[in-house]
Design a protein around this motif. Structure first.
Motif, PDB file in Angstrom:
ATOM      1  N   ARG A 210      33.791  54.916  39.356  1.00 10.88           N
ATOM      2  CA  ARG A 210      33.157  54.488  40.611  1.00 10.88           C
ATOM      3  C   ARG A 210      34.178  53.803  41.521  1.00 10.88           C
ATOM      4  O   ARG A 210      33.902  52.786  42.152  1.00 10.88           O
ATOM      5  CB  ARG A 210      31.956  53.590  40.339  1.00 10.88           C
ATOM      6  CG  ARG A 210      30.958  54.279  39.435  1.00 10.88           C
ATOM      7  CD  ARG A 210      29.579  53.692  39.471  1.00 10.88           C
ATOM      8  NE  ARG A 210      28.735  54.329  38.469  1.00 10.88           N
ATOM      9  CZ  ARG A 210      28.176  55.522  38.567  1.00 10.88           C
ATOM     10  NH1 ARG A 210      28.354  56.219  39.655  1.00 10.88           N
ATOM     11  NH2 ARG A 210      27.448  56.033  37.606  1.00 10.88           N
ATOM     12  N   ALA A 211      35.357  54.373  41.524  1.00  9.04           N
ATOM     13  CA  ALA A 211      36.463  53.829  42.320  1.00  9.04           C
ATOM     14  C   ALA A 211      36.995  54.951  43.202  1.00  9.04           C
ATOM     15  O   ALA A 211      37.424  55.989  42.693  1.00  9.04           O
ATOM     16  CB  ALA A 211      37.561  53.324  41.391  1.00  9.04           C
ATOM     17  N   ILE A 212      36.920  54.756  44.506  1.00  6.09           N
ATOM     18  CA  ILE A 212      37.314  55.828  45.437  1.00  6.09           C
ATOM     19  C   ILE A 212      38.712  55.563  45.978  1.00  6.09           C
ATOM     20  O   ILE A 212      38.960  54.523  46.611  1.00  6.09           O
ATOM     21  CB  ILE A 212      36.297  55.932  46.596  1.00  6.09           C
ATOM     22  CG1 ILE A 212      34.926  56.289  46.016  1.00  6.09           C
ATOM     23  CG2 ILE A 212      36.743  56.958  47.626  1.00  6.09           C
ATOM     24  CD1 ILE A 212      33.852  56.526  47.047  1.00  6.09           C
ATOM     25  N   VAL A 213      39.619  56.483  45.687  1.00  2.00           N
ATOM     26  CA  VAL A 213      40.988  56.343  46.200  1.00  2.00           C
ATOM     27  C   VAL A 213      40.959  56.589  47.703  1.00  2.00           C
ATOM     28  O   VAL A 213      40.440  57.604  48.175  1.00  2.00           O
ATOM     29  CB  VAL A 213      41.937  57.336  45.498  1.00  2.00           C
ATOM     30  CG1 VAL A 213      43.299  57.374  46.191  1.00  2.00           C
ATOM     31  CG2 VAL A 213      42.086  56.961  44.034  1.00  2.00           C
ATOM     32  N   THR A 214      41.497  55.634  48.447  1.00  2.00           N
ATOM     33  CA  THR A 214      41.479  55.773  49.897  1.00  2.00           C
ATOM     34  C   THR A 214      42.813  56.288  50.426  1.00  2.00           C
ATOM     35  O   THR A 214      42.861  56.960  51.451  1.00  2.00           O
ATOM     36  CB  THR A 214      41.135  54.428  50.562  1.00  2.00           C
ATOM     37  OG1 THR A 214      41.796  53.394  49.847  1.00  2.00           O
ATOM     38  CG2 THR A 214      39.650  54.171  50.538  1.00  2.00           C
ATOM     39  N   ARG A 215      43.897  55.957  49.737  1.00  2.00           N
ATOM     40  CA  ARG A 215      45.179  56.538  50.149  1.00  2.00           C
ATOM     41  C   ARG A 215      46.255  56.277  49.103  1.00  2.00           C
ATOM     42  O   ARG A 215      46.119  55.396  48.247  1.00  2.00           O
ATOM     43  CB  ARG A 215      45.642  56.014  51.513  1.00  2.00           C
ATOM     44  CG  ARG A 215      45.857  54.538  51.565  1.00  2.00           C
ATOM     45  CD  ARG A 215      46.148  54.101  52.989  1.00  2.00           C
ATOM     46  NE  ARG A 215      46.247  52.664  53.011  1.00  2.00           N
ATOM     47  CZ  ARG A 215      47.262  51.975  53.488  1.00  2.00           C
ATOM     48  NH1 ARG A 215      48.286  52.599  54.025  1.00  2.00           N
ATOM     49  NH2 ARG A 215      47.254  50.656  53.450  1.00  2.00           N
ATOM     50  N   TYR A 228      42.593  51.868  46.245  1.00  2.00           N
ATOM     51  CA  TYR A 228      41.233  52.367  46.008  1.00  2.00           C
ATOM     52  C   TYR A 228      40.203  51.284  46.282  1.00  2.00           C
ATOM     53  O   TYR A 228      40.509  50.095  46.314  1.00  2.00           O
ATOM     54  CB  TYR A 228      41.092  52.948  44.596  1.00  2.00           C
ATOM     55  CG  TYR A 228      41.179  51.956  43.458  1.00  2.00           C
ATOM     56  CD1 TYR A 228      42.388  51.700  42.831  1.00  2.00           C
ATOM     57  CD2 TYR A 228      40.034  51.294  42.990  1.00  2.00           C
ATOM     58  CE1 TYR A 228      42.466  50.802  41.772  1.00  2.00           C
ATOM     59  CE2 TYR A 228      40.104  50.405  41.926  1.00  2.00           C
ATOM     60  CZ  TYR A 228      41.320  50.154  41.317  1.00  2.00           C
ATOM     61  OH  TYR A 228      41.397  49.267  40.285  1.00  2.00           O
ATOM     62  N   VAL A 229      38.978  51.759  46.491  1.00  2.00           N
ATOM     63  CA  VAL A 229      37.865  50.848  46.770  1.00  2.00           C
ATOM     64  C   VAL A 229      36.872  50.973  45.629  1.00  2.00           C
ATOM     65  O   VAL A 229      36.529  52.078  45.208  1.00  2.00           O
ATOM     66  CB  VAL A 229      37.186  51.236  48.110  1.00  2.00           C
ATOM     67  CG1 VAL A 229      35.915  50.445  48.320  1.00  2.00           C
ATOM     68  CG2 VAL A 229      38.136  51.029  49.267  1.00  2.00           C
ATOM     69  N   GLN A 230      36.453  49.831  45.114  1.00  2.78           N
ATOM     70  CA  GLN A 230      35.420  49.829  44.075  1.00  2.78           C
ATOM     71  C   GLN A 230      34.383  48.790  44.482  1.00  2.78           C
ATOM     72  O   GLN A 230      34.723  47.615  44.646  1.00  2.78           O
ATOM     73  CB  GLN A 230      36.031  49.480  42.723  1.00  2.78           C
ATOM     74  CG  GLN A 230      35.156  49.850  41.556  1.00  2.78           C
ATOM     75  CD  GLN A 230      35.775  49.425  40.235  1.00  2.78           C
ATOM     76  OE1 GLN A 230      36.485  48.428  40.194  1.00  2.78           O
ATOM     77  NE2 GLN A 230      35.503  50.151  39.174  1.00  2.78           N
ATOM     78  N   GLY A 231      33.141  49.222  44.676  1.00  4.20           N
ATOM     79  CA  GLY A 231      32.149  48.303  45.232  1.00  4.20           C
ATOM     80  C   GLY A 231      32.618  47.868  46.602  1.00  4.20           C
ATOM     81  O   GLY A 231      33.001  48.685  47.439  1.00  4.20           O
ATOM     82  N   LYS A 232      32.624  46.536  46.807  1.00  7.02           N
ATOM     83  CA  LYS A 232      33.047  46.049  48.131  1.00  7.02           C
ATOM     84  C   LYS A 232      34.512  45.666  48.142  1.00  7.02           C
ATOM     85  O   LYS A 232      35.033  45.158  49.138  1.00  7.02           O
ATOM     86  CB  LYS A 232      32.194  44.835  48.500  1.00  7.02           C
ATOM     87  CG  LYS A 232      30.757  45.218  48.795  1.00  7.02           C
ATOM     88  CD  LYS A 232      29.982  44.044  49.323  1.00  7.02           C
ATOM     89  CE  LYS A 232      28.578  44.494  49.657  1.00  7.02           C
ATOM     90  NZ  LYS A 232      27.569  43.528  49.353  1.00  7.02           N
ATOM     91  N   ASN A 233      35.196  45.874  46.994  1.00  9.04           N
ATOM     92  CA  ASN A 233      36.580  45.385  46.894  1.00  9.04           C
ATOM     93  C   ASN A 233      37.600  46.496  47.030  1.00  9.04           C
ATOM     94  O   ASN A 233      37.368  47.618  46.581  1.00  9.04           O
ATOM     95  CB  ASN A 233      36.782  44.680  45.547  1.00  9.04           C
ATOM     96  CG  ASN A 233      35.836  43.504  45.416  1.00  9.04           C
ATOM     97  OD1 ASN A 233      35.641  42.749  46.359  1.00  9.04           O
ATOM     98  ND2 ASN A 233      35.210  43.386  44.254  1.00  9.04           N
ATOM     99  N   LYS A 234      38.714  46.110  47.643  1.00  5.25           N
ATOM    100  CA  LYS A 234      39.826  47.050  47.788  1.00  5.25           C
ATOM    101  C   LYS A 234      40.959  46.611  46.852  1.00  5.25           C
ATOM    102  O   LYS A 234      41.259  45.416  46.776  1.00  5.25           O
ATOM    103  CB  LYS A 234      40.321  47.016  49.242  1.00  5.25           C
ATOM    104  CG  LYS A 234      41.261  48.160  49.581  1.00  5.25           C
ATOM    105  CD  LYS A 234      41.875  47.955  50.929  1.00  5.25           C
ATOM    106  CE  LYS A 234      41.031  48.536  52.042  1.00  5.25           C
ATOM    107  NZ  LYS A 234      41.739  48.434  53.345  1.00  5.25           N
ATOM    108  N   TYR A 235      41.559  47.566  46.126  1.00  8.28           N
ATOM    109  CA  TYR A 235      42.627  47.231  45.189  1.00  8.28           C
ATOM    110  C   TYR A 235      43.834  48.110  45.488  1.00  8.28           C
ATOM    111  O   TYR A 235      43.692  49.221  45.993  1.00  8.28           O
ATOM    112  CB  TYR A 235      42.198  47.514  43.746  1.00  8.28           C
ATOM    113  CG  TYR A 235      40.954  46.765  43.316  1.00  8.28           C
ATOM    114  CD1 TYR A 235      41.049  45.517  42.705  1.00  8.28           C
ATOM    115  CD2 TYR A 235      39.685  47.313  43.526  1.00  8.28           C
ATOM    116  CE1 TYR A 235      39.916  44.830  42.308  1.00  8.28           C
ATOM    117  CE2 TYR A 235      38.548  46.633  43.134  1.00  8.28           C
ATOM    118  CZ  TYR A 235      38.656  45.394  42.525  1.00  8.28           C
ATOM    119  OH  TYR A 235      37.526  44.720  42.147  1.00  8.28           O
TER     120      TYR A 235
END
Ligand SMILES: Cc1cc2nc3c(=O)[nH]c(=O)nc-3n(C[C@H](O)[C@H](O)[C@H](O)COP(=O)(O)OP(=O)(O)OC[C@H]3O[C@@H](n4cnc5c(N)ncnc54)[C@H](O)[C@@H]3O)c2cc1C
Length: 313
Positions: A210-215, A228-235
């Motif tokens: 459930r972690a969407i890679v954004t770039r 990546y973004v998971q829930g409301k957090n960006k990592y």
């Protein structure tokens, strides 16, 4: 919640057909390398239905939560209809809602790719197919009076018989389908490369779902990490060796473009800094055409029920 390190030797994006094998093989090749496998989806909501091949079409319709929901542009050659482009968002990827038909691919396609990408010609990839077929089972669809009638009709129409579209030089002709199915407790069951290779059974694989890679993050033109973004957090996580981008035919170029690799005119529209001006990225998608034919049968005949994925829809 899984604990994530700040750096991995390899980061694999997408735990679908490709990413699941790549992460597993990397892990098995050296227990000292660390691998982060990032997947946007999670575990399937109804495993019994999803792993029963004959439910595949229901699964496609019934579980929008495991699909990205992509749609085509209006298609001029289809009376401008918009076509649903199924792409799974789940551990196992599109192999969890595909028709499980086992197709190695066309020899001539591989040979054409081999001309521009050394190592991808038919003879180069054949040993890998043979190797994977020792792990994943290939089941040949049965023939019976009903199927033989269909074959006879195909022959009458002028199509050649193709004894095995996976080993013949050409895929042209009529043939029994082959499936990626195994038999469990005398029932057919879907196989995916995720369930077969189970990447997270390796201690050196960290799976984040459930972690969407954004770039992909770059230093100059060198890829150095992933955001990546998971829930409301960006990592963001750094990479030591390589990033493997295996997010499927649509999301892979999308992530490249979001990362600055694509047509600069297109990227400019979204204020994305250009890393590489690659005009072909995100273009030239070829999807296979699937056309079904309807026909009536004599009243005194019945259509057999098969356990395969293409049986009832
Ligand atoms: C409806 C349908 C029927 C099909 N039938 C057949 C068939 O019968 N036989 C056959 O050989 N092939 C079939 N295919 C094609 C086959 O399933 C695909 O070719 C194969 O699954 C592609 O593997 P992949 O790893 O490239 O992508 P996928 O298996 O789709 O995996 C990509 C993964 O990346 C994840 N992902 C995407 N974007 C991100 C992101 N930003 N961050 C994190 N993760 C992300 C996705 O959630 C997905 O899990 C079918 C496909 C569909 C859609």
């Amino acid at each position: 919640m899984t604990e994530i390190n700040s750096m991995y030797d390899y980061i694999v994006i997408g735990a679908g057909s490709a990413g699941s094998i790549v992460a597993s093989k990397l892990a098995a090749s050296d227990s000292n390398v660390s691998i982060l496998l990032i997947e946007a989806g999670g575990t399937p909501p109804n495993p019994i239905e999803m792993f029963t091949p004959s439910y595949w079409f229901e699964v496609l319709q019934k579980y929008p939560e495991i699909d990205w929901g992509y749609k085509s542009q209006p298609q001029p050659n289809l009376n401008n209809r918009v076509i649903k482009l199924a792409q799974a968002k789940v551990l196992g990827g599109s192999a969890l809602h595909n028709a499980t038909v086992y197709v190695r691919g066309g020899q001539s396609d591989f040979n054409a790719w081999g001309e521009v990408a050394p190592g991808w010609s038919w003879n180069d990839v054949l040993p890998y197919f043979e190797s994977v077929e020792k792990t994943m089972e290939v089941l040949v669809g049965q023939t019976d009076d009903f199927i033989n009638d269909l074959f006879a009709a195909a022959k009458e129409y002028g199509l050649p018989e193709n004894p095995n579209y996976n080993t013949s030089e050409s895929q042209y002709g009529y043939a029994s389908f082959q499936f990626n199915n195994i038999t469990l407790d005398s029932l057919l069951c879907r196989e995916t490369s995720y369930t077969t290779f189970l990447p997270e059974r390796y201690k050196n694989v960290t799976l984040v779902t459930r972690a969407i890679v954004t770039r992909i993050l770059f230093k100059g033109t060198q890829a150095v990490g992933v955001e990546y973004v998971q829930g409301k957090n960006k990592y963001s996580v750094d990479v030591e060796n390589e990033i493997v981008l295996s997010a499927g035919a649509i999301a892979t170029p999308k992530i490249l473009m979001l990362s600055g690799i694509g047509d600069e005119a297109e990227l400019g529209k979204f204020d994305i800094d250009v890393v590489v001006n690659g005009k072909e990225v995100g273009k030239n998608l070829h999807d296979d055409l699937f056309v079904s034919a309807g026909f009536s049968i004599p009243e005194n005949k019945t259509v057999p029920i098969y356990p395969y994925s293409l049986e009832r829809w």
